[in-house]
Design an enzyme around this catalytic site. Sequence first.
Site, PDB file in Angstrom:
ATOM      1  N   ARG A 143       0.990 -10.735   6.941  1.00 37.91           N
ATOM      2  CA  ARG A 143       0.961  -9.506   6.130  1.00 37.91           C
ATOM      3  C   ARG A 143       2.224  -8.712   6.454  1.00 37.91           C
ATOM      4  NH1 ARG A 143      -3.979  -9.691   8.793  1.00 37.91           N
ATOM      5  NH2 ARG A 143      -3.459  -7.765   9.921  1.00 37.91           N
TER       6      ARG A 143
ATOM      7  N   CYS B 112      13.776  25.328   2.353  1.00 39.85           N
ATOM      8  CA  CYS B 112      12.884  26.021   1.416  1.00 39.85           C
ATOM      9  C   CYS B 112      12.032  24.999   0.669  1.00 39.85           C
ATOM     10  CB  CYS B 112      13.696  26.831   0.412  1.00 39.85           C
ATOM     11  SG  CYS B 112      14.976  27.861   1.139  1.00 39.85           S
ATOM     12  N   MET B 113      11.212  25.484  -0.243  1.00 37.96           N
ATOM     13  CA  MET B 113      10.304  24.588  -0.963  1.00 37.96           C
ATOM     14  C   MET B 113      11.071  23.567  -1.805  1.00 37.96           C
ATOM     15  SD  MET B 113       7.125  25.555  -3.459  1.00 37.96           S
ATOM     16  CE  MET B 113       6.064  26.280  -2.236  1.00 37.96           C
TER      17      MET B 113
ATOM     18  N   LYS C 111       0.841  -1.203   0.000  1.00 36.79           N
ATOM     19  CA  LYS C 111       0.000   0.000   0.000  1.00 36.79           C
ATOM     20  C   LYS C 111       0.875   1.252   0.000  1.00 36.79           C
ATOM     21  CE  LYS C 111      -0.309  -0.181   5.031  1.00 36.79           C
ATOM     22  NZ  LYS C 111      -1.013  -0.829   6.139  1.00 36.79           N
TER      23      LYS C 111
ATOM     24  N   HIS D 189      -6.206  -7.386  13.003  1.00 36.71           N
ATOM     25  CA  HIS D 189      -4.991  -6.550  12.992  1.00 36.71           C
ATOM     26  C   HIS D 189      -4.656  -6.146  14.430  1.00 36.71           C
ATOM     27  CE1 HIS D 189      -1.949  -4.094  11.157  1.00 36.71           C
ATOM     28  NE2 HIS D 189      -2.476  -2.947  11.541  1.00 36.71           N
TER      29      HIS D 189
ATOM     30  N   ARG E 184     -10.670  -0.139  14.522  1.00 37.53           N
ATOM     31  CA  ARG E 184     -10.640   0.564  13.240  1.00 37.53           C
ATOM     32  C   ARG E 184     -11.704  -0.023  12.320  1.00 37.53           C
ATOM     33  NH1 ARG E 184      -4.802   1.178  10.406  1.00 37.53           N
ATOM     34  NH2 ARG E 184      -5.104  -1.033   9.959  1.00 37.53           N
TER      35      ARG E 184
END
Length: 393
Positions: free
Chosen positions: A223, A317-318, A40, A167, A137
């Site tokens: 998993r 910075c960016m 994922k 899980h 969840r």
Amino acid sequence: MMAPYYRDTWVEVDLDAIESNVQNMINYLPDKTQLMAVVKANGYGHGAVEVAETALASGADWLAVAFLDEAVELRLAGIEAPILVLGRARPEDVLTAVKYHISLTVYQAEWLEEAMRFYKKNDPVFLHLKLDTGMGRLGIRDEQSLSRFARKLKEDNRFVLEGVYTHFATADEDDESYFNEQYQRFKTGLSWLKKENINPNMIHCGNSAASLKHPDKMFNLVRFGISMYGLSPSPSMREKLPFQLKEAFSLYACLTHVKKVEPDEAISYGATYRTSSYEWIGTVGIGYADGWRRELSGQHNQVIVNGERCPVVGRICMDQLMCRLNSEVPVGTKVTLIGSDQDERITIDEIAELLETINYEVPCMINERVPRIYLKNKEIIKIKNPLIKGIRL
Ligand SMILES: *Cc1c(COP(=O)(O)O)cnc(C)c1O
């Protein structure tokens, strides 16, 4: 021809490391227990398709993703192994799941009812039932809901329960009491299913942490996520791993400018850093818009240049950041943000600690702006740069 990239900033993904982690895990598990590679979130930032292909070639039998789009991405790339969607899919999207042979997670009788209404074809719909044993969840929590679900399931034999799973919330922690409680609840949930005469083929509960600690308790599937990428599920597990994990992810950029700055001159936005003497300042082509978070500004965050650590100075910075070099080095010199250079190494765990987060978040935060270079046997086998996928040279 390899896809190009025009800024010298890149992630290297060592597919041999993934292969080694998967093979070691499979050898460590009992023979009856298969491995589901969790890819994922674009393979935790490493690249879902490339990791999936490597994991399958290394002996994984299953793949898991968070939502249906991620599963379809793998199918469109030609991957044929079984895939489980761990999150919720809409009942009306069952047709898509069937078309692409994708297994879905279910945990509500109402969902089944709606899906049965929407779905007009006769091909089987493969499902894994999720039990909520304490994660809070997704999942069925009580026997009555399970029994309603079971009744609904039996009404329509196109819907096939292929698996059941849960899980864990605390499998990575030293104190195992909550893990044990969840494990017991899972066994109770399995007994409810058995009472309903439903016996799915695949039974699974373990993430990396649980599978590394209790390989013999993992039924017939694990998993495997974070540790497939070579990372420990938690700092406390790092020292107690049953085999050596190999980190697959490195991050590099190059110096775009190098200059000698006079004493008491300011560097970057806000002029928050001032040179204390003559200093060699390097500019590096990576910033917060690449996912190299602005919180990493300041001298606790270091980069490696020519095998030596250098502090990041001033605000990130960016698209760029500045570092203080130990001496003059040429423009174009490689800067290591994550990974090794000679004897120095910056791990993902180190960056996670600086950001007060978990290692999972670090590779995920480096976004598509940064091309991924895939290595196998130390050779580049692929370069992925989604920004200019359509470029013609
Ligand atoms: C992400 C995820 C995993 C993988 O967990 P790791 O700790 O990365 O091994 C397993 N199961 C579910 C349901 C998940 O969402």
